[in-house]
Design a protein around this motif. Structure first.
Motif, PDB file in Angstrom:
ATOM      1  N   GLY A  29       0.855  -1.280  -0.039  1.00  0.00           N
ATOM      2  CA  GLY A  29       0.157   0.021  -0.326  1.00  0.00           C
ATOM      3  C   GLY A  29       0.924   1.399   0.102  1.00  0.00           C
ATOM      4  O   GLY A  29       0.409   2.514  -0.583  1.00  0.00           O
ATOM      5  N   GLN A  30       2.099   1.140   0.467  1.00  0.00           N
ATOM      6  CA  GLN A  30       2.831   2.370   0.321  1.00  0.00           C
ATOM      7  C   GLN A  30       3.678   2.511  -0.952  1.00  0.00           C
ATOM      8  O   GLN A  30       4.450   3.410  -1.232  1.00  0.00           O
ATOM      9  N   CYS A  31       3.458   1.488  -1.886  1.00  0.00           N
ATOM     10  CA  CYS A  31       4.005   1.477  -2.996  1.00  0.00           C
ATOM     11  C   CYS A  31       3.358   2.465  -4.162  1.00  0.00           C
ATOM     12  O   CYS A  31       2.053   2.356  -4.017  1.00  0.00           O
ATOM     13  N   ARG A  32       4.074   2.821  -5.103  1.00  0.00           N
ATOM     14  CA  ARG A  32       3.613   3.523  -6.422  1.00  0.00           C
ATOM     15  C   ARG A  32       3.728   2.358  -7.566  1.00  0.00           C
ATOM     16  O   ARG A  32       5.190   2.367  -7.790  1.00  0.00           O
ATOM     17  N   TRP A  33       3.052   2.239  -8.265  1.00  0.00           N
ATOM     18  CA  TRP A  33       3.319   1.332  -9.406  1.00  0.00           C
ATOM     19  C   TRP A  33       3.200   2.105 -10.755  1.00  0.00           C
ATOM     20  O   TRP A  33       2.314   2.482 -11.295  1.00  0.00           O
ATOM     21  N   GLU A  34       4.284   1.965 -11.479  1.00  0.00           N
ATOM     22  CA  GLU A  34       4.339   2.453 -12.698  1.00  0.00           C
ATOM     23  C   GLU A  34       5.162   1.460 -13.624  1.00  0.00           C
ATOM     24  O   GLU A  34       6.064   0.847 -13.272  1.00  0.00           O
ATOM     25  N   ASP A  35       4.833   1.788 -14.894  1.00  0.00           N
ATOM     26  CA  ASP A  35       5.431   0.789 -16.020  1.00  0.00           C
ATOM     27  C   ASP A  35       6.867   1.542 -16.313  1.00  0.00           C
ATOM     28  O   ASP A  35       6.807   2.757 -16.923  1.00  0.00           O
ATOM     29  N   ALA A  36       7.978   0.885 -15.888  1.00  0.00           N
ATOM     30  CA  ALA A  36       9.352   1.633 -16.509  1.00  0.00           C
ATOM     31  C   ALA A  36       9.544   1.509 -17.862  1.00  0.00           C
ATOM     32  O   ALA A  36      10.634   2.240 -18.049  1.00  0.00           O
ATOM     33  N   MET A  37       8.956   0.862 -18.452  1.00  0.00           N
ATOM     34  CA  MET A  37       9.406   0.516 -19.895  1.00  0.00           C
ATOM     35  C   MET A  37       8.887   1.707 -20.746  1.00  0.00           C
ATOM     36  O   MET A  37       9.656   1.907 -21.779  1.00  0.00           O
ATOM     37  N   VAL A  38       8.018   2.393 -20.238  1.00  0.00           N
ATOM     38  CA  VAL A  38       7.516   3.703 -21.136  1.00  0.00           C
ATOM     39  C   VAL A  38       8.543   4.864 -21.129  1.00  0.00           C
ATOM     40  O   VAL A  38       8.892   5.061 -22.185  1.00  0.00           O
ATOM     41  N   PRO A  39       8.956   5.173 -20.037  1.00  0.00           N
ATOM     42  CA  PRO A  39      10.244   6.402 -19.995  1.00  0.00           C
ATOM     43  C   PRO A  39      11.391   5.634 -20.499  1.00  0.00           C
ATOM     44  O   PRO A  39      12.153   6.316 -21.101  1.00  0.00           O
ATOM     45  N   TYR A  40      11.552   4.161 -20.443  1.00  0.00           N
ATOM     46  CA  TYR A  40      12.802   3.679 -20.990  1.00  0.00           C
ATOM     47  C   TYR A  40      12.706   3.790 -22.570  1.00  0.00           C
ATOM     48  O   TYR A  40      13.740   4.059 -23.144  1.00  0.00           O
ATOM     49  N   VAL A  42      11.145   5.997 -24.271  1.00  0.00           N
ATOM     50  CA  VAL A  42      11.595   7.556 -24.468  1.00  0.00           C
ATOM     51  C   VAL A  42      12.920   7.740 -24.290  1.00  0.00           C
ATOM     52  O   VAL A  42      13.638   8.454 -25.229  1.00  0.00           O
ATOM     53  N   TRP A  43      13.570   7.319 -23.100  1.00  0.00           N
ATOM     54  CA  TRP A  43      15.001   7.457 -23.045  1.00  0.00           C
ATOM     55  C   TRP A  43      15.968   6.780 -24.361  1.00  0.00           C
ATOM     56  O   TRP A  43      16.824   7.658 -24.496  1.00  0.00           O
ATOM     57  N   LYS A  44      15.329   5.872 -24.616  1.00  0.00           N
ATOM     58  CA  LYS A  44      16.271   5.260 -25.913  1.00  0.00           C
ATOM     59  C   LYS A  44      15.869   5.928 -27.010  1.00  0.00           C
ATOM     60  O   LYS A  44      16.872   5.986 -27.918  1.00  0.00           O
ATOM     61  N   GLY A  45      14.725   6.588 -27.107  1.00  0.00           N
ATOM     62  CA  GLY A  45      14.764   7.377 -28.498  1.00  0.00           C
ATOM     63  C   GLY A  45      14.322   6.998 -29.750  1.00  0.00           C
ATOM     64  O   GLY A  45      14.515   7.601 -30.767  1.00  0.00           O
ATOM     65  N   LEU A  46      13.674   5.759 -29.946  1.00  0.00           N
ATOM     66  CA  LEU A  46      13.299   5.119 -31.168  1.00  0.00           C
ATOM     67  C   LEU A  46      11.980   5.463 -31.400  1.00  0.00           C
ATOM     68  O   LEU A  46      10.984   4.848 -30.968  1.00  0.00           O
ATOM     69  N   TRP A  47      11.633   6.498 -31.920  1.00  0.00           N
ATOM     70  CA  TRP A  47      10.238   7.203 -32.395  1.00  0.00           C
ATOM     71  C   TRP A  47       9.773   6.267 -33.636  1.00  0.00           C
ATOM     72  O   TRP A  47      10.223   5.736 -34.442  1.00  0.00           O
ATOM     73  N   SER A  48       8.482   5.878 -33.213  1.00  0.00           N
ATOM     74  CA  SER A  48       7.597   5.115 -34.389  1.00  0.00           C
ATOM     75  C   SER A  48       6.637   6.130 -35.007  1.00  0.00           C
ATOM     76  O   SER A  48       5.814   6.529 -34.393  1.00  0.00           O
ATOM     77  N   VAL A  49       7.041   6.268 -36.304  1.00  0.00           N
ATOM     78  CA  VAL A  49       6.110   7.553 -36.977  1.00  0.00           C
ATOM     79  C   VAL A  49       4.639   6.667 -37.362  1.00  0.00           C
ATOM     80  O   VAL A  49       3.749   7.473 -37.134  1.00  0.00           O
ATOM     81  N   LYS A  50       4.680   5.336 -37.664  1.00  0.00           N
ATOM     82  CA  LYS A  50       3.550   4.668 -37.811  1.00  0.00           C
ATOM     83  C   LYS A  50       2.404   4.675 -36.650  1.00  0.00           C
ATOM     84  O   LYS A  50       1.314   5.125 -36.702  1.00  0.00           O
ATOM     85  N   ARG A  51       2.980   4.546 -35.242  1.00  0.00           N
ATOM     86  CA  ARG A  51       2.138   4.613 -34.298  1.00  0.00           C
ATOM     87  C   ARG A  51       2.036   5.892 -33.271  1.00  0.00           C
ATOM     88  O   ARG A  51       1.422   6.129 -32.686  1.00  0.00           O
ATOM     89  N   GLY A  52       3.034   6.657 -33.795  1.00  0.00           N
ATOM     90  CA  GLY A  52       3.036   8.042 -33.064  1.00  0.00           C
ATOM     91  C   GLY A  52       3.532   8.052 -31.660  1.00  0.00           C
ATOM     92  O   GLY A  52       2.969   8.837 -30.765  1.00  0.00           O
TER      93      GLY A  52
END
Length: 88
Positions: A29-40, A42-52
Motif C-alpha cells: 500500500g505504500q508503493c506506487r506502481w508505474e510501468d518503467a518501460m514507457v520512460p525507458y 523515451v530514453w532510448k529514443g526510437l520513435w515510431s512514425v506509424k504509431r506516433g
C-alpha cells in the motif's frame, strides 16, 4: 515487464516472508506502481512514425526474475544520472 504479474509475485513473496497477507498488503500500500518501460522507450529514443509513440525496447536481461529486476534498477539509475557533455 508485466506490472500486474510483478506485483503479484512481490505480494506472494512478501506474504511468505511476513507470514501474513495483511503485512504484505500494508507494505504494498505504500508503493506506487508505474510501468518503467514507457520512460525507458523515451530514453532510448526510437520513435515510431506509424504509431506516433516511442517504440518499446528490450532490456536484454536473462529473463530471470531477480536478474531482470536488478537490470531494471541499474537501468533506471543510469537514466536518472545527469549526463555532461565535454563542452560544459
Amino acid at each position: 515487464m508485466d506490472k500486474a504479474f510483478d506485483r503479484y509475485v512481490l505480494e506472494r513473496e512478501l506474504t511468505r516472508h511476513h507470514g501474513s497477507t495483511a503485512a504484505a498488503q500494508e507494505w504494498l500500500g505504500q508503493c506506487r506502481w508505474e510501468d518503467a518501460m514507457v520512460p525507458y522507450a523515451v530514453w532510448k529514443g526510437l520513435w515510431s512514425v506509424k504509431r506516433g509513440v516511442y517504440r518499446n525496447q528490450r532490456l536484454g536481461g536473462p529473463h530471470h526474475a531477480v536478474a531482470d529486476a536488478r537490470l531494471l534498477l541499474t537501468t533506471i539509475q543510469t537514466m536518472a544520472t545527469p549526463t555532461t557533455s565535454p563542452d560544459h
